[in-house]
Design a protein around this motif. Structure first.
Motif, PDB file in Angstrom:
ATOM      1  N   LYS A   1       0.823  -1.209   0.000  1.00 35.62           N
ATOM      2  CA  LYS A   1       0.000   0.000   0.000  1.00 35.62           C
ATOM      3  C   LYS A   1       0.857   1.260   0.000  1.00 35.62           C
ATOM      4  O   LYS A   1       0.714   2.142  -0.843  1.00 35.62           O
ATOM      5  CB  LYS A   1      -0.910  -0.004   1.228  1.00 35.62           C
ATOM      6  CG  LYS A   1      -1.549   1.332   1.565  1.00 35.62           C
ATOM      7  CD  LYS A   1      -2.180   1.294   2.946  1.00 35.62           C
ATOM      8  CE  LYS A   1      -2.249   2.680   3.561  1.00 35.62           C
ATOM      9  NZ  LYS A   1      -2.767   2.662   4.928  1.00 35.62           N
ATOM     10  N   GLN A   2       1.775   1.357   0.954  1.00 34.67           N
ATOM     11  CA  GLN A   2       2.487   2.598   1.199  1.00 34.67           C
ATOM     12  C   GLN A   2       3.564   2.903   0.160  1.00 34.67           C
ATOM     13  O   GLN A   2       3.785   4.064  -0.185  1.00 34.67           O
ATOM     14  CB  GLN A   2       3.114   2.582   2.599  1.00 34.67           C
ATOM     15  CG  GLN A   2       2.117   2.714   3.740  1.00 34.67           C
ATOM     16  CD  GLN A   2       1.436   4.057   3.778  1.00 34.67           C
ATOM     17  OE1 GLN A   2       0.241   4.151   4.036  1.00 34.67           O
ATOM     18  NE2 GLN A   2       2.183   5.119   3.531  1.00 34.67           N
TER      19      GLN A   2
ATOM     20  N   GLN B   1      -5.284   1.806  -3.025  1.00 35.89           N
ATOM     21  CA  GLN B   1      -6.512   1.382  -2.357  1.00 35.89           C
ATOM     22  C   GLN B   1      -6.631  -0.133  -2.127  1.00 35.89           C
ATOM     23  O   GLN B   1      -7.006  -0.563  -1.030  1.00 35.89           O
ATOM     24  CB  GLN B   1      -7.728   1.874  -3.153  1.00 35.89           C
ATOM     25  CG  GLN B   1      -9.079   1.448  -2.570  1.00 35.89           C
ATOM     26  CD  GLN B   1      -9.339   2.001  -1.189  1.00 35.89           C
ATOM     27  OE1 GLN B   1      -8.759   3.017  -0.819  1.00 35.89           O
ATOM     28  NE2 GLN B   1     -10.201   1.346  -0.428  1.00 35.89           N
ATOM     29  N   PRO B   2      -6.346  -1.002  -3.113  1.00 41.65           N
ATOM     30  CA  PRO B   2      -6.494  -2.442  -2.849  1.00 41.65           C
ATOM     31  C   PRO B   2      -5.660  -2.924  -1.665  1.00 41.65           C
ATOM     32  O   PRO B   2      -6.146  -3.693  -0.825  1.00 41.65           O
ATOM     33  CB  PRO B   2      -6.023  -3.082  -4.163  1.00 41.65           C
ATOM     34  CG  PRO B   2      -6.303  -2.036  -5.198  1.00 41.65           C
ATOM     35  CD  PRO B   2      -5.996  -0.739  -4.524  1.00 41.65           C
ATOM     36  N   ALA B   3      -4.414  -2.483  -1.574  1.00 41.06           N
ATOM     37  CA  ALA B   3      -3.571  -2.911  -0.459  1.00 41.06           C
ATOM     38  C   ALA B   3      -4.053  -2.323   0.863  1.00 41.06           C
ATOM     39  O   ALA B   3      -3.896  -2.940   1.912  1.00 41.06           O
ATOM     40  CB  ALA B   3      -2.118  -2.520  -0.710  1.00 41.06           C
TER      41      ALA B   3
ATOM     42  N   PHE C   1     -11.762  -2.300  -3.571  1.00 41.93           N
ATOM     43  CA  PHE C   1     -11.898  -0.840  -3.657  1.00 41.93           C
ATOM     44  C   PHE C   1     -12.985  -0.298  -2.734  1.00 41.93           C
ATOM     45  O   PHE C   1     -13.400   0.850  -2.874  1.00 41.93           O
ATOM     46  CB  PHE C   1     -12.156  -0.419  -5.101  1.00 41.93           C
ATOM     47  CG  PHE C   1     -10.899  -0.408  -5.936  1.00 41.93           C
ATOM     48  CD1 PHE C   1     -10.102   0.723  -6.006  1.00 41.93           C
ATOM     49  CD2 PHE C   1     -10.498  -1.542  -6.621  1.00 41.93           C
ATOM     50  CE1 PHE C   1      -8.935   0.735  -6.757  1.00 41.93           C
ATOM     51  CE2 PHE C   1      -9.334  -1.549  -7.374  1.00 41.93           C
ATOM     52  CZ  PHE C   1      -8.543  -0.405  -7.444  1.00 41.93           C
ATOM     53  N   LEU C   2     -13.405  -1.121  -1.754  1.00 36.38           N
ATOM     54  CA  LEU C   2     -14.341  -0.630  -0.750  1.00 36.38           C
ATOM     55  C   LEU C   2     -13.722   0.530   0.016  1.00 36.38           C
ATOM     56  O   LEU C   2     -12.552   0.489   0.387  1.00 36.38           O
ATOM     57  CB  LEU C   2     -14.702  -1.751   0.234  1.00 36.38           C
ATOM     58  CG  LEU C   2     -15.658  -2.836  -0.264  1.00 36.38           C
ATOM     59  CD1 LEU C   2     -15.721  -3.979   0.735  1.00 36.38           C
ATOM     60  CD2 LEU C   2     -17.046  -2.247  -0.497  1.00 36.38           C
ATOM     61  N   GLY C   3     -14.504   1.558   0.271  1.00 39.89           N
ATOM     62  CA  GLY C   3     -14.003   2.693   1.040  1.00 39.89           C
ATOM     63  C   GLY C   3     -13.196   3.680   0.236  1.00 39.89           C
ATOM     64  O   GLY C   3     -12.576   4.579   0.803  1.00 39.89           O
ATOM     65  N   LEU C   4     -13.202   3.553  -1.119  1.00 40.22           N
ATOM     66  CA  LEU C   4     -12.393   4.458  -1.927  1.00 40.22           C
ATOM     67  C   LEU C   4     -12.871   5.907  -1.823  1.00 40.22           C
ATOM     68  O   LEU C   4     -12.059   6.828  -1.784  1.00 40.22           O
ATOM     69  CB  LEU C   4     -12.400   4.018  -3.390  1.00 40.22           C
ATOM     70  CG  LEU C   4     -11.592   4.896  -4.364  1.00 40.22           C
ATOM     71  CD1 LEU C   4     -10.124   4.947  -3.952  1.00 40.22           C
ATOM     72  CD2 LEU C   4     -11.728   4.396  -5.799  1.00 40.22           C
TER      73      LEU C   4
END
Length: 310
Positions: free
Chosen positions: A181-182, A235-237, A270-273
């Motif tokens: 993610k980061q 987002q996915p990570a 992608f939930l919470g995008l």
């Protein structure tokens, strides 16, 4: 014609300079992430409990406040503030260090022509080391948000995870996802920021020639563009990180990640995008603005800039 310019002729150097970068980065990240804790709480709940929080960002805010009180929106603010202060120090100072190192390594002319590579490589290396210090605190934050009764705050939550699960499984189960993610997030963040800032300065003039408010506005605008790009990339990570840190797990971290990815699918990843676009776009814009202002206040204005003169 290509040039590499120093922003100031007389300024701190060596450890003193990078300490100033670290302070500016720590404050920028801690203040912005801390202020946006309520948005992060909502985003994490949407990722972890999509069947409950399924009516969008505003409705989820209301659900949490109605069920748990307004104070629930500040859950995890301790590890958030502390973790991102440490991460910000390592990330921003590290980026300045590795950018300078890579410029020296490839040579000034090559650096200007290949500045996208410098931005990407320098930020990626810096973020790897920043993630090592961030991961335990991010694991604590997610546990507090996902399990409100787990502990009362940073110290008790950190201690309980350490006692019950140990360092590796408790704090670093999410190290793979947090790097996934980061690192792309930071690579997109710094490279897009640098390119966007260069484009904006091509219209309004170099930041050095602008007023303080003008320079801050350039940082805000370029930072907002960078934050939106970085949010989508990572987002996915981010979803996997929330899922894997929610509860204790069995099996290898790799198998858990593969299983979660398969279970969630593209849409689930992608939930919470939506909330995250708001959060990351806003905090990235203000991070660069705060970072620039504090560097200027501390006299640390001699970081290396790679520019292509047209």
């Amino acid at each position: 014609m290509a040039t590499i310019e120093k922003q100031a002729a007389v300024a701190p150097t060596g450890a003193s300079l990078y300490a100033r970068f670290a302070i500016a980065g720590a404050l920028g990240c801690a203040v912005t992430h801390g202020a946006l804790t309520p948005v992060d709480v909502v985003k994490t709940r949407i990722q972890l409990e999509p069947t409950i929080y399924n009516k969008g960002m505003v409705a989820s805010f209301r659900q949490i406040v109605k069920a748990e009180g307004a104070s629930a929106l500040l859950t995890g603010i301790g590890p958030t503030f502390t973790g991102y202060a440490l991460q910000g120090a390592f990330k921003f100072a590290g980026y300045e260090f590795w950018k300078q190192y890579l410029i020296d390594f490839v040579g000034k002319e090559n650096a200007v022509e290949n500045r996208a590579f410098i931005y990407l490589a320098g930020s990626g290396i810096a973020e790897f080391f920043a993630d090592i210090v961030l991961c335990p605190l991010e694991a604590t934050r997610i546990r507090l948000v996902s399990q409100p009764t787990f502990a009362t705050g940073l110290v008790s939550g950190f201690s309980r995870i350490l006692r019950e699960e140990g360092v590796i499984r408790g704090f670093y189960s999410g190290f793979g996802p947090i790097c996934l993610k980061q690192i792309p997030y930071t690579m997109a963040k710094f490279s897009v920021y640098e390119i966007a800032a260069e484009g904006i300065e091509g219209i309004v003039g170099p930041k050095e020639s602008l007023s303080t408010a003008g320079a801050t506005s350039v940082n805000l605008g370029a930072g907002l563009i960078a934050g939106l790009a970085a949010a989508v990339v990572s987002q996915p990570a981010d979803t996997l990180l929330s899922k894997i840190n929610k509860t204790k797990g069995t099996g290898s971290i790799t198998s858990r990640l593969i299983g979660l990815s398969s279970e969630l699918g593209v849409r689930g990843l992608f939930l919470g995008l939506g909330p995250r676009l708001v959060m990351v776009g806003t905090l990235t814009a203000f991070q660069f603005a705060i970072y620039g202002d504090i560097k200027r206040a501390l006299g640390a204005t001699n970081s290396v800039e790679i520019r292509k003169v047209k």
